[in-house]
Design a protein around this motif. Structure first.
Motif, PDB file in Angstrom:
ATOM      1  N   GLN A  10       0.824  -1.202   0.000  1.00 51.46           N
ATOM      2  CA  GLN A  10       0.000   0.000   0.000  1.00 51.46           C
ATOM      3  C   GLN A  10       0.864   1.260   0.000  1.00 51.46           C
ATOM      4  O   GLN A  10       0.611   2.200  -0.757  1.00 51.46           O
ATOM      5  CB  GLN A  10      -0.935   0.012   1.207  1.00 51.46           C
ATOM      6  N   TYR A  11       1.868   1.282   0.847  1.00 51.19           N
ATOM      7  CA  TYR A  11       2.715   2.473   0.921  1.00 51.19           C
ATOM      8  C   TYR A  11       3.468   2.691  -0.387  1.00 51.19           C
ATOM      9  O   TYR A  11       3.596   3.822  -0.868  1.00 51.19           O
ATOM     10  CB  TYR A  11       3.703   2.365   2.083  1.00 51.19           C
ATOM     11  N   ALA A  12       3.955   1.599  -0.995  1.00 51.25           N
ATOM     12  CA  ALA A  12       4.664   1.718  -2.271  1.00 51.25           C
ATOM     13  C   ALA A  12       3.744   2.266  -3.358  1.00 51.25           C
ATOM     14  O   ALA A  12       4.121   3.173  -4.114  1.00 51.25           O
ATOM     15  CB  ALA A  12       5.226   0.359  -2.681  1.00 51.25           C
ATOM     16  N   ALA A  13       2.527   1.722  -3.439  1.00 52.46           N
ATOM     17  CA  ALA A  13       1.603   2.143  -4.493  1.00 52.46           C
ATOM     18  C   ALA A  13       1.227   3.618  -4.359  1.00 52.46           C
ATOM     19  O   ALA A  13       1.247   4.377  -5.341  1.00 52.46           O
ATOM     20  CB  ALA A  13       0.351   1.269  -4.455  1.00 52.46           C
ATOM     21  N   THR A  14       0.872   4.031  -3.149  1.00 48.26           N
ATOM     22  CA  THR A  14       0.445   5.414  -2.961  1.00 48.26           C
ATOM     23  C   THR A  14       1.607   6.399  -3.086  1.00 48.26           C
ATOM     24  O   THR A  14       1.441   7.505  -3.597  1.00 48.26           O
ATOM     25  CB  THR A  14      -0.236   5.588  -1.591  1.00 48.26           C
ATOM     26  N   THR A  15       2.779   5.985  -2.629  1.00 46.07           N
ATOM     27  CA  THR A  15       3.938   6.879  -2.709  1.00 46.07           C
ATOM     28  C   THR A  15       4.403   7.060  -4.147  1.00 46.07           C
ATOM     29  O   THR A  15       4.741   8.169  -4.571  1.00 46.07           O
ATOM     30  CB  THR A  15       5.090   6.341  -1.849  1.00 46.07           C
ATOM     31  N   ILE A  16       4.426   5.969  -4.920  1.00 41.55           N
ATOM     32  CA  ILE A  16       4.824   6.073  -6.325  1.00 41.55           C
ATOM     33  C   ILE A  16       3.870   6.989  -7.075  1.00 41.55           C
ATOM     34  O   ILE A  16       4.288   7.842  -7.858  1.00 41.55           O
ATOM     35  CB  ILE A  16       4.891   4.675  -6.969  1.00 41.55           C
ATOM     36  N   PHE A  17       2.563   6.833  -6.822  1.00 37.98           N
ATOM     37  CA  PHE A  17       1.597   7.689  -7.499  1.00 37.98           C
ATOM     38  C   PHE A  17       1.797   9.153  -7.106  1.00 37.98           C
ATOM     39  O   PHE A  17       1.780  10.043  -7.968  1.00 37.98           O
ATOM     40  CB  PHE A  17       0.174   7.243  -7.161  1.00 37.98           C
ATOM     41  N   HIS A  18       1.988   9.409  -5.826  1.00 35.75           N
ATOM     42  CA  HIS A  18       2.223  10.781  -5.369  1.00 35.75           C
ATOM     43  C   HIS A  18       3.465  11.374  -6.032  1.00 35.75           C
ATOM     44  O   HIS A  18       3.467  12.540  -6.430  1.00 35.75           O
ATOM     45  CB  HIS A  18       2.380  10.794  -3.850  1.00 35.75           C
TER      46      HIS A  18
END
Length: 464
Positions: A10-18
């Motif tokens: 979850q953290y990887a997905a949201t951080t990459i998008f940000h």
């Protein structure tokens, strides 16, 4: 999947998008500030139109970046509460300054830049654009100060098993920050430049508003070339810093299992067998790793097996200190390869512009349109290498990722939030792409000969 794996995903997905929007915003506002300055100096209407047109895309990126960035700090409390308790005393200062100083600075001068257009002297508008650009860079500085602490803890003492900040200036002079910050900012400038260049190339292909997009294209490629060269130099400095600060990350980025010997060769590509802890085959460039690590034709580099034994003595046995080697190895090559390609494309573009033959090379313009994706892929690959290469640590040498996850979060909680967040981000991503394409196709003017009102708050341009 285990709770830890779900939390990391979850953290990887949201951080990459940000992080798609952070470098884009930094790069675009820098280019807009240049255009505002050219309008003040040269007094040509086209530069004002350029600043307003590219400013629309900046505002789109900035707005989505703000929304997605808020979620990052929420996640520290939701999924990583143990980590938040551990680093709270250190993280509080840089994150508070980022929010109270840098973000408010950006917001304030964005307001001046937009609403003061017809009320203030044009040099004040140009200055406000530069202050927005400065605010975005300062925001990056404070966020990277926090991230650099995770990579290389400094300025602390351990009290009751937790780090307590006792030297604030040490955070700002962290050796990791001194190499990570310029590399990130130069990457952001290249991102904004390639987006402007790609959209300009598309319109040059369509032979629309040629003077407008020729000027935009030229500025963007100059910035891209300068940034690309500076990215290479700052990346080289970062690699040399890793030799002493995080040798395991450096070894993993080279898939170096055994000590290299002297001189050290650099693996261009390799068939990695992580289970057997060896490379089945590789294509090596002699001397290249010694040059990368030491600026010398001589020098050996320790392999992951040796470093594992060293870490076991320092931090304790029973932990695998070797990160996911394939991810670190290939993300580094994607980052470096795409960065090099961006420099080549910038050079070729400026060469053909100087020869006045760029528009006679539709193949190059088509490549440049597709190349809008290059900086986003390179930025993402660079951050994947940075974060995965630090594993198993969240704070290097002090606190592991396994220790950091929230103890009361369930797999069901995480699955629900992953679906919700990723679904929301997918919608935001589609909106951003759609709106950018709409603005790019509409262009700065309503027709080839008629100049339209290109106000930044043009409702028609943003109407879904």
């Amino acid at each position: 999947m285990e709770i830890l794996d779900l939390a990391r995903f979850q953290y990887a997905a949201t951080t990459i998008f940000h992080f798609f929007f952070v470098p884009l915003s930094i790069g675009l506002i820098f280019l807009v500030a240049i255009m505002e300055t050219l309008y003040v100096v040269k007094k040509k209407q086209v530069y004002l139109d350029m600043a307003k047109f590219w400013g629309k895309i900046f505002l789109l990126s900035f707005a989505i970046g703000v929304v997605t960035g808020i979620l990052q700090e929420f996640q520290f409390g939701m999924n990583w509460s143990e980590y938040s308790r551990f680093v709270g005393d250190v993280f509080g200062a840089p994150l508070a300054i980022e929010g109270l100083l840098a973000f408010f600075m950006e917001s304030t001068f964005i307001g001046v830049w937009i609403f003061g257009r017809d009320k203030l002297p044009k040099w004040v508008i140009a200055l406000s654009a530069w202050l927005v650009a400065l605010g975005t860079i300062l925001s990056a500085l404070w966020i990277l100060a926090a991230n650099s602490f995770m990579q290389q803890p400094v300025g602390i003492e351990i009290v009751d098993g937790k780090p307590v900040l006792n030297d604030f200036m040490a955070l700002l002079t962290n050796p990791q920050l001194l190499v990570e910050f310029p590399h990130t900012v130069f990457g952001a400038l290249a991102t904004g430049a390639f987006v402007v260049g790609g959209i300009s190339a598309y319109n040059l292909l369509k032979k629309r508003n040629l003077d407008f997009f020729r000027r935009s294209f030229k500025i963007s490629m100059i910035i891209s070339l300068i940034s690309g060269i500076l990215i290479a130099f700052s990346g080289h400095m970062q690699a040399q810093h890793l030799m002493s600060a995080q040798p395991m990350k450096m070894a993993a980025s080279e898939a170096l299992w055994e000590d290299s010997g002297d001189p050290a060769a650099w693996s261009l590509i390799a068939n990695i067998d992580a289970d057997e802890m060896k490379n089945k085959w590789s294509i090596d460039i002699p001397f290249a790793l010694s040059i990368l690590a030491y600026d010398s034709l001589h020098g050996s580099v320790e392999g992951m097996k040796t470093i594992q034994k060293t870490y076991e003595k320092l931090y304790g046995e029973g932990v695998d200190y070797i990160p996911h080697v394939e991810t670190v190895f290939w993300s580094f090559r994607i980052m470096a390869g795409f960065g090099g390609l961006m420099v080549v494309l910038s050079l070729a573009s400026l060469y053909f512009m100087r020869k006045r033959t760029l528009e006679a090379k539709p193949w190059l313009l088509k490549v440049l349109v597709a190349s809008v994706a290059l900086p986003f892929i390179a930025n993402t690959a660079g951050w994947i290498m940075t974060e995965i290469g630090r594993q198993p640590w969240t704070v290097f040498g002090l606190f592991t990722t396994a220790q950091s996850v929230s103890p009361n979060v369930t797999a069901g909680n995480l699955l629900f939030s992953i679906i919700a967040f990723c679904g929301s981000y997918l919608i935001l991503g589609i909106i951003m792409v759609y709106m950018t394409i709409r603005v790019a196709k509409k262009g700065p003017y309503d027709g080839p000969d008629k100049k339209a009102d290109v106000d930044l708050l043009d409702k028609e341009a943003f109407n879904l």
